[in-house]
Scaffold this motif. Structure first.
Motif, short mmCIF file in Angstrom:
data_model
loop_
_atom_site.label_atom_id
_atom_site.label_comp_id
_atom_site.label_asym_id
_atom_site.label_seq_id
_atom_site.Cartn_x
_atom_site.Cartn_y
_atom_site.Cartn_z
N PHE A 1 0.82 -1.20 0.00
CA PHE A 1 0.00 0.00 0.00
C PHE A 1 0.87 1.26 0.00
CE2 PHE A 1 -2.95 -3.22 1.43
CZ PHE A 1 -4.10 -2.88 0.72
N PRO A 2 0.35 2.35 -0.60
CA PRO A 2 1.14 3.59 -0.71
C PRO A 2 1.57 4.12 0.66
CG PRO A 2 -0.83 3.71 -2.08
CD PRO A 2 -0.97 2.48 -1.23
N THR A 3 2.76 4.72 0.68
CA THR A 3 3.34 5.26 1.91
C THR A 3 3.62 6.74 1.72
OG1 THR A 3 5.65 4.91 1.24
CG2 THR A 3 4.50 3.02 2.21
N ASN A 4 4.30 7.31 2.72
CA ASN A 4 4.71 8.72 2.65
C ASN A 4 6.09 8.88 2.01
OD1 ASN A 4 2.41 10.02 3.72
ND2 ASN A 4 3.02 9.42 5.80
N ARG A 5 6.57 7.84 1.32
CA ARG A 5 7.85 7.95 0.62
C ARG A 5 7.76 9.09 -0.41
NH1 ARG A 5 11.93 4.47 -1.47
NH2 ARG A 5 11.83 3.48 0.58
N PRO A 6 8.65 10.08 -0.32
CA PRO A 6 8.62 11.17 -1.30
C PRO A 6 9.44 10.83 -2.55
CG PRO A 6 10.21 11.69 0.40
CD PRO A 6 9.60 10.36 0.78
N LEU A 7 9.02 11.36 -3.66
CA LEU A 7 9.74 11.18 -4.91
C LEU A 7 10.93 12.13 -4.96
CD1 LEU A 7 9.45 9.53 -7.55
CD2 LEU A 7 8.20 11.47 -8.52
N GLU A 8 12.03 11.65 -5.54
CA GLU A 8 13.23 12.47 -5.69
C GLU A 8 13.69 12.45 -7.14
OE1 GLU A 8 16.19 10.94 -3.04
OE2 GLU A 8 14.85 10.95 -1.30
N ALA A 9 14.52 13.41 -7.50
CA ALA A 9 15.04 13.49 -8.87
C ALA A 9 15.80 12.21 -9.20
CB ALA A 9 15.95 14.71 -9.01
N GLY A 10 15.57 11.67 -10.40
CA GLY A 10 16.24 10.45 -10.85
C GLY A 10 15.63 9.18 -10.31
N MET A 11 14.56 9.29 -9.54
CA MET A 11 13.97 8.13 -8.88
C MET A 11 12.94 7.46 -9.78
SD MET A 11 12.09 8.07 -5.13
CE MET A 11 13.62 8.17 -4.15
N PRO A 12 12.97 6.11 -9.89
CA PRO A 12 11.94 5.41 -10.65
C PRO A 12 10.62 5.39 -9.87
CG PRO A 12 13.36 3.81 -9.60
CD PRO A 12 13.96 5.17 -9.31
N PHE A 13 9.53 5.22 -10.61
CA PHE A 13 8.22 5.07 -9.97
C PHE A 13 7.37 4.11 -10.79
CE2 PHE A 13 7.87 8.82 -12.75
CZ PHE A 13 6.74 8.51 -13.51
N ILE A 14 6.40 3.51 -10.13
CA ILE A 14 5.40 2.68 -10.80
C ILE A 14 4.02 3.12 -10.33
CG2 ILE A 14 4.42 0.36 -11.07
CD1 ILE A 14 7.20 -0.80 -10.72
N LEU A 15 3.13 3.36 -11.27
CA LEU A 15 1.72 3.64 -10.99
C LEU A 15 0.93 2.41 -11.43
CD1 LEU A 15 1.51 7.28 -12.41
CD2 LEU A 15 2.10 6.56 -10.08
N ASP A 16 0.05 1.93 -10.56
CA ASP A 16 -0.68 0.69 -10.82
C ASP A 16 -2.13 0.91 -10.41
OD1 ASP A 16 -1.84 -2.00 -10.26
OD2 ASP A 16 0.18 -2.71 -10.68
N MET A 17 -3.04 0.68 -11.34
CA MET A 17 -4.46 0.91 -11.04
C MET A 17 -5.32 -0.13 -11.74
SD MET A 17 -4.88 4.28 -13.44
CE MET A 17 -3.13 4.69 -13.28
N ALA A 18 -6.49 -0.39 -11.17
CA ALA A 18 -7.40 -1.40 -11.74
C ALA A 18 -8.84 -0.94 -11.59
CB ALA A 18 -7.18 -2.76 -11.08
N PRO A 19 -9.25 0.03 -12.41
CA PRO A 19 -10.62 0.53 -12.31
C PRO A 19 -11.63 -0.37 -13.02
CG PRO A 19 -9.47 1.69 -14.05
CD PRO A 19 -8.47 0.76 -13.42
N VAL A 20 -12.87 -0.25 -12.58
CA VAL A 20 -14.01 -0.84 -13.27
C VAL A 20 -14.85 0.31 -13.81
CG1 VAL A 20 -16.08 -2.26 -13.06
CG2 VAL A 20 -14.02 -2.86 -11.76
N HIS A 21 -15.13 0.30 -15.11
CA HIS A 21 -15.88 1.39 -15.74
C HIS A 21 -16.90 0.81 -16.69
CE1 HIS A 21 -16.72 5.43 -16.88
NE2 HIS A 21 -16.22 5.34 -18.10
N ARG A 22 -18.17 1.13 -16.46
CA ARG A 22 -19.26 0.61 -17.28
C ARG A 22 -19.27 -0.93 -17.28
NH1 ARG A 22 -18.23 4.84 -22.29
NH2 ARG A 22 -18.90 6.72 -21.18
N GLY A 23 -18.83 -1.51 -16.17
CA GLY A 23 -18.84 -2.96 -16.04
C GLY A 23 -17.61 -3.66 -16.58
#
Length: 281
Positions: free
Chosen positions: A83-105
């Motif tokens: 689960f997401p934390t209070n880790r702050p992003l820094e210059a040169g730092m990798p990140f991953i965004l991951d989402m799984a929405p349901v839309h119109r079924g």
């Protein structure tokens, strides 16, 4: 590819393709707003708010964000660490965004890897993911068992010099089945996962157990069967010395005897595929 299939299936796939594209559009929009000091929790909230403004009210799982060595799941031992934390992003730092929405079924489950500035190691991981996308499609069309394909992905990672980080997910899964979800204006979540979607996955698990297959694509014996027709959210995840990268997208598996129609990626117009085709990494 969908145009070569039955009209009913083609229409169904359009719905899944639209929500997958919506998800990647969200990832790109949020990634463009990331700055030093933004935390994982803030990035997850940005994804939720962007999707909510476009009509999303239900989830397979709520958005995640991982920064720095958390992109490689360094030290992850229990599910709460995802689960997401209070880790702050820094210059040169990798990140991953991951989402799984349901839309119109319709359901999507996507993973978007990026970096705040230049990071040659991260670029290399992104480029090497292309071989995994090709291997997975080829071997699914050959009707290798899910367990065998998983092992071949592992071997490819070793040859590339990387660690398998999807093993850190529950049950070590590289993929799971997704389905339609009955549309509701609001649906409760359980530990960040939508109750409706979890109910569907549990139903698949029950039917699969009875018929000798699993909706979870893992390295274990219960995945020792050929790919089951349906839609699979696939996410090979590479790690190297505290840097991780992955993609996640929908793979369509059918019972067609035509190899090209027996399995195909739902959409080839996605950020990581465009990046490879343009030679950006």
């Amino acid at each position: 590819m969908a145009s070569a299939l039955t009209g009913e299936l083609a229409a169904e796939l359009r719905g899944f393709r639209e929500v997958q594209r919506l998800s990647y559009e969200c990832a790109e929009a949020v990634a463009a707003q990331l700055r030093p000091g933004v935390t994982e929790r803030e990035a997850a909230r940005m994804q939720r708010e962007w999707l909510y403004a476009r009509g999303v009210r239900d989830w397979f799982h709520r958005p995640f964000a991982w920064f720095g060595d958390r992109t490689a799941f360094v030290g992850f031992k229990v599910p709460l660490q995802f689960f997401p934390t209070n880790r702050p992003l820094e210059a040169g730092m990798p990140f991953i965004l991951d989402m799984a929405p349901v839309h119109r079924g319709y359901t999507a489950d996507i993973g978007y890897s990026g970096c705040l500035g230049l990071n040659p190691l991260h670029d290399r991981l992104l480029a090497d993911l292309r071989d995994h996308r090709e291997l997975i499609l080829r071997e699914v069309r050959e009707r290798r068992t899910l367990r065998e394909i998983y092992q071949d992905v592992d071997r490819l990672m070793v040859r590339q010099g990387y660690a398998n980080r999807h093993r850190a997910y529950p049950f070590g899964v590289i993929a799971h089945k997704i389905d339609r979800v009955r549309e509701r204006r609001w649906s409760p979540t359980v530990f960040g996962f939508g109750a409706q979607a979890l109910k569907g996955l549990a139903g698949d698990a029950l039917h699969g157990h009875r018929d000798g297959w699993s909706p979870l694509w893992s390295p274990y014996k219960f995945s020792d069967h050929p790919p089951q027709p349906g839609l699979w959210a696939v996410e090979p995840h590479l790690g190297f010395r505290g840097t991780g990268a992955k993609f996640e997208e929908i793979l369509v598996v059918t019972d067609s005897s035509d190899p090209e129609q027996s399995a195909f990626w739902l959409d080839d117009d996605l950020p990581h595929v465009r990046r490879w085709n343009e030679g950006a990494v």
